[in-house]
Design a protein around this motif. Structure first.
Motif, PDB file in Angstrom:
ATOM      1  N   GLU A 165      24.305  21.096  48.919  1.00 21.75           N
ATOM      2  CA  GLU A 165      23.443  20.569  47.855  1.00 21.75           C
ATOM      3  C   GLU A 165      22.595  21.678  47.228  1.00 21.75           C
ATOM      4  OE1 GLU A 165      21.799  16.648  47.489  1.00 21.75           O
ATOM      5  OE2 GLU A 165      22.367  16.231  49.576  1.00 21.75           O
ATOM      6  N   THR A 166      22.069  22.564  48.044  1.00 25.48           N
ATOM      7  CA  THR A 166      21.263  23.670  47.525  1.00 25.48           C
ATOM      8  C   THR A 166      22.107  24.581  46.642  1.00 25.48           C
ATOM      9  OG1 THR A 166      19.775  23.595  49.424  1.00 25.48           O
ATOM     10  CG2 THR A 166      19.841  25.656  48.179  1.00 25.48           C
ATOM     11  N   PHE A 167      23.291  24.924  47.111  1.00 27.83           N
ATOM     12  CA  PHE A 167      24.179  25.794  46.334  1.00 27.83           C
ATOM     13  C   PHE A 167      24.533  25.156  44.996  1.00 27.83           C
ATOM     14  CE2 PHE A 167      28.488  26.984  45.054  1.00 27.83           C
ATOM     15  CZ  PHE A 167      28.320  28.345  44.867  1.00 27.83           C
ATOM     16  N   ILE A 168      24.924  23.901  45.016  1.00 27.52           N
ATOM     17  CA  ILE A 168      25.333  23.220  43.788  1.00 27.52           C
ATOM     18  C   ILE A 168      24.165  23.141  42.808  1.00 27.52           C
ATOM     19  CG2 ILE A 168      26.162  21.033  42.820  1.00 27.52           C
ATOM     20  CD1 ILE A 168      28.326  22.617  44.349  1.00 27.52           C
ATOM     21  N   SER A 169      22.960  22.971  43.318  1.00 31.05           N
ATOM     22  CA  SER A 169      21.793  22.866  42.432  1.00 31.05           C
ATOM     23  C   SER A 169      21.493  24.165  41.692  1.00 31.05           C
ATOM     24  CB  SER A 169      20.559  22.409  43.218  1.00 31.05           C
ATOM     25  OG  SER A 169      20.059  23.457  44.023  1.00 31.05           O
ATOM     26  N   THR A 170      22.037  25.285  42.174  1.00 31.99           N
ATOM     27  CA  THR A 170      21.758  26.584  41.553  1.00 31.99           C
ATOM     28  C   THR A 170      22.882  27.073  40.645  1.00 31.99           C
ATOM     29  OG1 THR A 170      22.749  27.872  43.356  1.00 31.99           O
ATOM     30  CG2 THR A 170      20.412  27.253  43.594  1.00 31.99           C
TER      31      THR A 170
END
Length: 163
Positions: free
Chosen positions: A94-99
């Motif tokens: 989720e963190t990766f996709i948000s960036t």
């Protein structure tokens, strides 16, 4: 638009995994590891395979180089440790996709598959495959759960993401 779509898929992935693990936790360790007619031999083996795949693809997405060998590896014998790792991996996703930026979606990612072949594919295609792969194998676990005394969870995206 692509980033929002993949953010939705990442959120769905986290919530679907949570539901699936909550149900799998109701099984005994022996039941989770019982050999069944499945690619990865058991519920536990399939849960581990999803983790293996996620780590391979996330490493590639983050710019690392990793071959897709050992697809049937058991990374965690202990279910609670596997679940803890799953929670952390879902947070990582989720963190990766948000960036993600538009630049990421226009990239090509080169990688070596488990047959040793080198491929170069569009990042957006590989990201779609990444989420489809998880859904595919969660579906297998859903089927394997029907062979137990525990009812499988509802994993329909629109039901999980419904406000």
């Amino acid at each position: 638009m692509l980033r929002q779509h993949f953010q939705m898929l990442a959120r769905y992935n986290t919530l679907a995994n949570r539901r699936l693990y909550e149900v799998c936790a109701q099984l005994s360790d022996a039941e989770r590891k019982s050999i069944r007619p499945a690619f990865f031999k058991s519920i536990h083996g399939t849960l581990n395979h999803i983790m293996v795949g996620d780590r391979i693809w996330m490493t590639r997405f983050e710019g690392g180089n990793i071959a897709s060998t050992g697809l049937n590896a058991i990374l965690y014998e202990d279910f609670d440790q596997l679940w803890e790792a799953r929670v952390l991996e879902d947070q990582r996703i989720e963190t990766f996709i948000s960036t993600l930026t538009d630049e990421f979606f226009s990239r090509t990612i080169e990688y070596r598959n488990n047959q040793g072949n080198i491929h170069a594919d569009p990042a957006n295609l590989l990201l779609a495959h990444f989420f489809n792969h998880q859904t595919h194998h969660r579906g297998q676990i859903h089927d394997l759960l029907t062979q137990t005394e525990i009812a499988p969870p509802v994993l329909d995206m629109h039901r999980i993401l419904r406000p």
